[in-house]
Write an enzyme that holds these catalytic residues in place. Sequence first.
Site, PDB file in Angstrom:
ATOM      1  N   SER A  22       0.830  -1.212   0.000  1.00  0.00           N
ATOM      2  CA  SER A  22       0.000   0.000   0.000  1.00  0.00           C
ATOM      3  C   SER A  22       0.861   1.258   0.000  1.00  0.00           C
ATOM      4  O   SER A  22       0.497   2.265  -0.618  1.00  0.00           O
ATOM      5  CB  SER A  22      -0.956   0.005   1.199  1.00  0.00           C
ATOM      6  OG  SER A  22      -0.283   0.247   2.405  1.00  0.00           O
ATOM      7  N   HIS A 118       7.867   2.646   9.301  1.00  0.00           N
ATOM      8  CA  HIS A 118       7.444   1.752  10.382  1.00  0.00           C
ATOM      9  C   HIS A 118       6.234   2.372  11.074  1.00  0.00           C
ATOM     10  O   HIS A 118       6.231   3.579  11.362  1.00  0.00           O
ATOM     11  CB  HIS A 118       8.584   1.553  11.378  1.00  0.00           C
ATOM     12  CG  HIS A 118       8.256   0.590  12.474  1.00  0.00           C
ATOM     13  ND1 HIS A 118       8.173  -0.772  12.254  1.00  0.00           N
ATOM     14  CD2 HIS A 118       7.971   0.778  13.787  1.00  0.00           C
ATOM     15  CE1 HIS A 118       7.851  -1.365  13.389  1.00  0.00           C
ATOM     16  NE2 HIS A 118       7.722  -0.448  14.333  1.00  0.00           N
TER      17      HIS A 118
END
Length: 211
Positions: A22, A118
Amino acid sequence: MPAHQSAPRPARLGILLSGRGSNFLAIADSIRSGRLPGVEIAIVISNVADAPGLAAARDLGLPTAALISKGRSREAHDADLVACLRQHAVDLVCLAGYMRLLSPAFIAAFPNRILNIHPSLLPAFPGLDAQQQAFDYGVKVAGCTVHFVDEHLDHGVIILQRSIPVLDSDDPHSLAQRILAEEHIAYTEAIARVLTGDYEIRGRRYAMRSQ
């Protein structure tokens, strides 16, 4: 532009992914929409042959490669990765859900040219299921981090972070979705910052020279 001057070559990204990608799709959309000018995706590589992100890249007409990691040593696999990225003249490597630690030789091949995103405000909650970790811990603020990749897990110098409040109505899924929306913004911004070259690293601190 004078006739004798050619346009500068676009900065070339190499995308590594293991799943749906994504963040890769968000980067591709930023390039198409002009939010990331002077940038192109040179190659999308997955270590998983049937990764949905690889199929999505093919649908976009982008060059792809499946370099399967299963059953191979990290060093041998990474040597093939480096060769493929160099073959496609990649300037910046972007990890987009790439679920393998990179070898020291890979990192040395692209010094301060490998980015990762992250879904936590590092150094809090490194590793897998960061959003669940944050939710279970009861934090009031969560977010995402874009950082350079070094030899340690979720450890390299931080380029930027985006934060959101954790709502009383959140569950782990809704929190993860709201963090993901911030990731899609943050990665484009971090790529643009790094490609300017207008920064320096002081110890563990990333700083723009113009600031």
